[in-house]
Design a protein around this motif. Structure first.
Motif, short mmCIF file in Angstrom:
data_model
loop_
_atom_site.label_atom_id
_atom_site.label_comp_id
_atom_site.label_asym_id
_atom_site.label_seq_id
_atom_site.Cartn_x
_atom_site.Cartn_y
_atom_site.Cartn_z
N ASP A 11 0.84 -1.20 0.00
CA ASP A 11 0.00 0.00 0.00
C ASP A 11 0.87 1.24 0.00
OD1 ASP A 11 -1.76 2.16 0.75
OD2 ASP A 11 -3.17 0.65 1.47
N GLY A 12 0.77 2.04 -1.07
CA GLY A 12 1.58 3.24 -1.19
C GLY A 12 0.97 4.47 -0.58
N GLY B 138 15.51 -3.07 -9.61
CA GLY B 138 16.24 -4.26 -10.01
C GLY B 138 15.47 -5.56 -9.88
N HIS B 139 14.22 -5.46 -9.44
CA HIS B 139 13.40 -6.66 -9.25
C HIS B 139 12.01 -6.43 -9.85
CE1 HIS B 139 16.33 -8.66 -6.59
NE2 HIS B 139 16.56 -7.43 -6.13
N PRO B 140 11.88 -6.55 -11.16
CA PRO B 140 10.58 -6.33 -11.81
C PRO B 140 9.51 -7.24 -11.22
CG PRO B 140 12.34 -6.54 -13.44
CD PRO B 140 12.94 -6.92 -12.12
N GLY B 141 8.32 -6.66 -11.02
CA GLY B 141 7.23 -7.45 -10.48
C GLY B 141 7.18 -7.50 -8.97
N GLN B 142 8.23 -6.98 -8.32
CA GLN B 142 8.27 -6.94 -6.86
C GLN B 142 7.81 -5.56 -6.37
OE1 GLN B 142 9.83 -9.58 -4.50
NE2 GLN B 142 8.95 -10.65 -6.26
N CYS B 143 7.23 -5.52 -5.19
CA CYS B 143 6.76 -4.25 -4.66
C CYS B 143 6.93 -4.20 -3.15
CB CYS B 143 5.29 -4.02 -5.01
SG CYS B 143 4.13 -5.20 -4.26
N THR B 144 6.84 -2.99 -2.63
CA THR B 144 6.86 -2.76 -1.19
C THR B 144 5.96 -1.56 -0.91
OG1 THR B 144 8.30 -2.36 0.73
CG2 THR B 144 8.91 -1.28 -1.32
N ASP B 145 5.94 -1.08 0.34
CA ASP B 145 5.11 0.08 0.64
C ASP B 145 5.99 1.27 0.97
OD1 ASP B 145 6.08 -0.44 3.17
OD2 ASP B 145 4.14 -0.99 4.04
N ARG B 146 5.38 2.37 1.39
CA ARG B 146 6.15 3.58 1.64
C ARG B 146 6.99 3.48 2.90
NH1 ARG B 146 3.41 6.81 5.41
NH2 ARG B 146 1.21 6.33 5.76
N GLU B 147 6.81 2.42 3.67
CA GLU B 147 7.60 2.21 4.88
C GLU B 147 8.71 1.18 4.67
OE1 GLU B 147 4.51 1.11 7.56
OE2 GLU B 147 4.00 3.18 8.06
N GLY B 148 8.83 0.68 3.42
CA GLY B 148 9.88 -0.27 3.12
C GLY B 148 9.64 -1.66 3.66
N SER B 149 8.42 -2.15 3.57
CA SER B 149 8.12 -3.50 4.02
C SER B 149 8.88 -4.52 3.17
CB SER B 149 6.62 -3.77 3.94
OG SER B 149 6.18 -3.76 2.59
N THR B 150 8.91 -5.75 3.60
CA THR B 150 9.62 -6.80 2.89
C THR B 150 9.08 -6.92 1.46
OG1 THR B 150 9.93 -8.03 4.94
CG2 THR B 150 10.20 -9.25 2.87
N PRO B 151 9.95 -6.85 0.45
CA PRO B 151 9.49 -6.94 -0.94
C PRO B 151 8.77 -8.26 -1.20
CG PRO B 151 11.73 -6.11 -0.86
CD PRO B 151 11.40 -6.58 0.53
N THR B 152 7.77 -8.20 -2.06
CA THR B 152 7.01 -9.39 -2.42
C THR B 152 6.49 -9.23 -3.83
OG1 THR B 152 5.21 -10.85 -1.68
CG2 THR B 152 4.80 -8.50 -1.58
N THR B 153 6.00 -10.29 -4.41
CA THR B 153 5.44 -10.24 -5.76
C THR B 153 4.13 -9.46 -5.74
OG1 THR B 153 6.42 -12.37 -6.34
CG2 THR B 153 4.59 -11.60 -7.70
#
Length: 424
Positions: free
Chosen positions: A299-300, A356-371
């Protein structure tokens, strides 16, 4: 000093003053594992019906209601999904409300705002934004149909026996109310719709009588809601700032504002944007009504304070409190009109990409990246958990309990969902 007098950017999940609730829920906390399989057969709701669903709209005008706080105009509009056959029994009513988003689908204003942002022209940016957030919209400019954004959820619930109303709130989005006043305004709007539905259900009269139209042709439609709604079993769902609105509306101290004959039995906050500067938590505290909160890990727009605030709100709730953290979900995909595939004005993907990781995302707090989930995937998960919640608390469908406690993960093949529950 009240701890919500300052904005918190760190994720705080069920700690501090909610330790007692967390301990009570500890045995009911679970995370789905991608690829895992569910147990048992398909879920069957106690309110399942056959025969499909239908849809109508009502529109009482862009200035049919005025904010109690400021007098600013707000529309009274709704899109209604309902079972084709309403003749048997009484059907629970669910009211949904969208959050803060542009109110007018003005493509020229959107282009001007983008150009102004790129050039750093603050005055031009504000002028374009004013056109996008005006109400009523300028002649010839359509209203942005945010209320249509939850059709995917409403249709599923209607097919299972619920009458579902998604109300418009563009007037509130264009208004001057903010913070707690904004939450209160959204609660007032929900109560106004409930008041109209109560009149229709009990007498067949009131503002909604004769106001339903076909969503495609605009032709008048007659629907037999009279004596076939159960306003003693009402659910409310709010997305984004409307998540704060439904929390306010269902709060213990505001139950007296519900229309006569209306009882809210389930409240769900979807990616809620709470006003964490509030000075009075009692305006949001829910201890007498089942309460669920959903947020995506990408969630951004809404940070971890959504869970922390909701947990504090639910401290002492013995009716049922459920928290769902959906891995890979952002904020806007929960509303189809706010999502890129709609082609709508101001629709965008708010997730933070991982370099550097297409398809991966995180939130504005830098949560653990996930698909990152696709739009359909995110909505499927939302419909699964919100559907299970409303089935459980607006009826007697205890078969949904394994989903609500995390013992069963129906969408494990799609993504992980962290489930924390303090079940009744």
């Amino acid at each position: 000093m009240n701890k919500y007098m300052r904005f918190r950017t760190s994720l705080r999940l069920l700690t501090g003053p909610v330790a007692g609730l967390a301990l009570a829920a500890a045995a009911l906390t679970s995370t789905a594992t991608a690829g895992a399989t569910g147990t048992g057969g398909a879920d069957r709701s106690s309110v399942d019906v056959s025969g499909g669903t239908r849809t109508v709209r009502y529109d009482l005008g862009d200035e049919a209601w005025h904010l109690p706080q400021t007098g600013e105009p707000v529309e009274l509009t709704g899109v209604v999904h309902y079972p084709t056959d309403l003749s048997e029994g009484r059907h629970p009513l669910i009211v949904m409300l969208h959050g803060w988003h542009e109110s007018c689908a003005d493509r020229q204003a959107e282009a001007a705002r983008t150009a102004a942002e790129n050039s750093g022209d603050d005055a031009a940016y504000e002028a374009a934004s004013a056109r996008l957030f005006s109400w009523p919209c300028a002649q010839g400019t359509p209203a942005l149909p945010s209320a249509d954004g939850y059709d995917y959820l409403a249709q599923k619930l209607a097919a299972q026996g619920f009458v579902v109303v998604s109300a418009g709130a563009n007037g509130i989005n264009a208004s001057s109310v903010s913070g707690d006043e904004n939450a209160a305004a959204r609660a007032d709007l929900i109560n106004q719709h409930l008041r109209m539905w109560q009149k229709l259900s009990t007498s067949g009269k009131g503002e909604l009588a004769g106001k339903f139209t076909d969503p495609v042709t605009g032709a008048a439609r007659s629907v037999g809601f009279f004596h076939h709604l159960d306003l003693g079993k009402v659910g409310v769902m709010g997305h984004s700032r409307a998540g704060a609105g439904v929390t306010w509306q269902a709060a213990d101290r505001h139950r007296g504002q519900w229309p006569q004959g209306v009882k809210v039995k389930a409240v769900a906050a979807l990616a809620p944007a709470y006003n964490v500067m509030t000075e009075n938590m009692s305006d949001y505290t829910i201890t007498k009504t089942p309460f669920a909160v959903v947020r995506g890990t990408c969630d951004g727009q809404v940070g971890g304070e959504a869970f922390a605030f909701a947990a504090d709100v639910a401290q002492g709730n013995r009716s049922g409190f459920h928290r769902f953290a959906v891995h890979g979900a952002n904020h806007n995909y929960f509303n189809t009109q706010w999502s890129p595939r709609s082609g709508q004005v101001a629709a965008y993907d708010d997730a933070t990409p991982v370099e550097g990781h297409p398809g991966q995302c995180t939130d504005r707090e830098g949560s653990t990246p996930t698909t990152q989930l696709t739009e359909p995937q995110q909505r499927r998960v939302a419909a699964t958990y919100l559907g299970a919640f409303f089935h459980r608390y607006l009826g007697t469908d205890t078969t949904q309990d394994p989903v609500l406690t995390g013992a069963r993960h129906p969408d494990a093949a799609i993504t992980e969902v962290d489930v924390t529950a303090a079940a009744p």
